[in-house]
Scaffold this motif. Sequence first.
Motif, PDB file in Angstrom:
ATOM      1  N   GLY A 206      28.732 -52.232-100.904  1.00 11.51           N
ATOM      2  CA  GLY A 206      29.587 -51.310-100.166  1.00 11.51           C
ATOM      3  C   GLY A 206      28.917 -50.810 -98.892  1.00 11.51           C
ATOM      4  O   GLY A 206      29.533 -50.772 -97.823  1.00 11.51           O
ATOM      5  N   LEU A 207      27.651 -50.452 -98.991  1.00  8.42           N
ATOM      6  CA  LEU A 207      26.910 -50.006 -97.808  1.00  8.42           C
ATOM      7  C   LEU A 207      26.700 -51.147 -96.821  1.00  8.42           C
ATOM      8  O   LEU A 207      26.808 -50.946 -95.598  1.00  8.42           O
ATOM      9  N   ALA A 208      26.403 -52.329 -97.322  1.00  8.38           N
ATOM     10  CA  ALA A 208      26.225 -53.483 -96.430  1.00  8.38           C
ATOM     11  C   ALA A 208      27.511 -53.771 -95.669  1.00  8.38           C
ATOM     12  O   ALA A 208      27.488 -54.022 -94.462  1.00  8.38           O
ATOM     13  N   TYR A 209      28.649 -53.725 -96.352  1.00  8.61           N
ATOM     14  CA  TYR A 209      29.935 -53.946 -95.683  1.00  8.61           C
ATOM     15  C   TYR A 209      30.218 -52.842 -94.667  1.00  8.61           C
ATOM     16  O   TYR A 209      30.686 -53.132 -93.561  1.00  8.61           O
ATOM     17  N   ALA A 210      29.915 -51.594 -95.001  1.00  5.29           N
ATOM     18  CA  ALA A 210      30.157 -50.487 -94.070  1.00  5.29           C
ATOM     19  C   ALA A 210      29.317 -50.641 -92.807  1.00  5.29           C
ATOM     20  O   ALA A 210      29.808 -50.421 -91.694  1.00  5.29           O
ATOM     21  N   PHE A 211      28.042 -51.035 -92.943  1.00  2.00           N
ATOM     22  CA  PHE A 211      27.207 -51.256 -91.767  1.00  2.00           C
ATOM     23  C   PHE A 211      27.731 -52.422 -90.952  1.00  2.00           C
ATOM     24  O   PHE A 211      27.774 -52.363 -89.727  1.00  2.00           O
ATOM     25  N   TRP A 212      28.125 -53.514 -91.612  1.00  2.00           N
ATOM     26  CA  TRP A 212      28.660 -54.667 -90.892  1.00  2.00           C
ATOM     27  C   TRP A 212      29.928 -54.278 -90.153  1.00  2.00           C
ATOM     28  O   TRP A 212      30.118 -54.635 -88.989  1.00  2.00           O
TER      29      TRP A 212
ATOM     30  N   SER B 240      32.165 -56.755 -81.839  1.00  3.38           N
ATOM     31  CA  SER B 240      33.406 -56.441 -81.150  1.00  3.38           C
ATOM     32  C   SER B 240      33.573 -54.939 -80.912  1.00  3.38           C
ATOM     33  O   SER B 240      34.404 -54.537 -80.099  1.00  3.38           O
ATOM     34  N   LYS B 241      32.791 -54.110 -81.580  1.00  7.48           N
ATOM     35  CA  LYS B 241      32.866 -52.668 -81.372  1.00  7.48           C
ATOM     36  C   LYS B 241      31.796 -52.171 -80.405  1.00  7.48           C
ATOM     37  O   LYS B 241      31.643 -50.973 -80.209  1.00  7.48           O
ATOM     38  N   LYS B 242      31.055 -53.084 -79.788  1.00  8.38           N
ATOM     39  CA  LYS B 242      29.950 -52.690 -78.920  1.00  8.38           C
ATOM     40  C   LYS B 242      30.422 -51.806 -77.765  1.00  8.38           C
ATOM     41  O   LYS B 242      29.793 -50.803 -77.454  1.00  8.38           O
ATOM     42  N   LYS B 243      31.541 -52.158 -77.134  1.00  6.59           N
ATOM     43  CA  LYS B 243      32.043 -51.374 -76.004  1.00  6.59           C
ATOM     44  C   LYS B 243      32.367 -49.950 -76.449  1.00  6.59           C
ATOM     45  O   LYS B 243      32.008 -48.987 -75.774  1.00  6.59           O
TER      46      LYS B 243
END
Length: 46
Positions: free
Chosen positions: A18-24, A30-33
């Motif tokens: 769950g934490l790994a998915y949340a960090f990913w 694509s959310k860098k901007k």
Amino acid sequence: MTGHDWAGLIVTIVIFFGLAYAFWWALRPSKKKELEEQKFKVLDED
């Protein structure tokens, strides 16, 4: 292993994934901007 051991193992694995998915999800390229726009938001005086 006892039932409590298995339950703890399963909960630990679920939380890990769950934490790994949340960090990913939060830090995908694509959310860098969007992240760059909010980088100094704490320092802005509105």
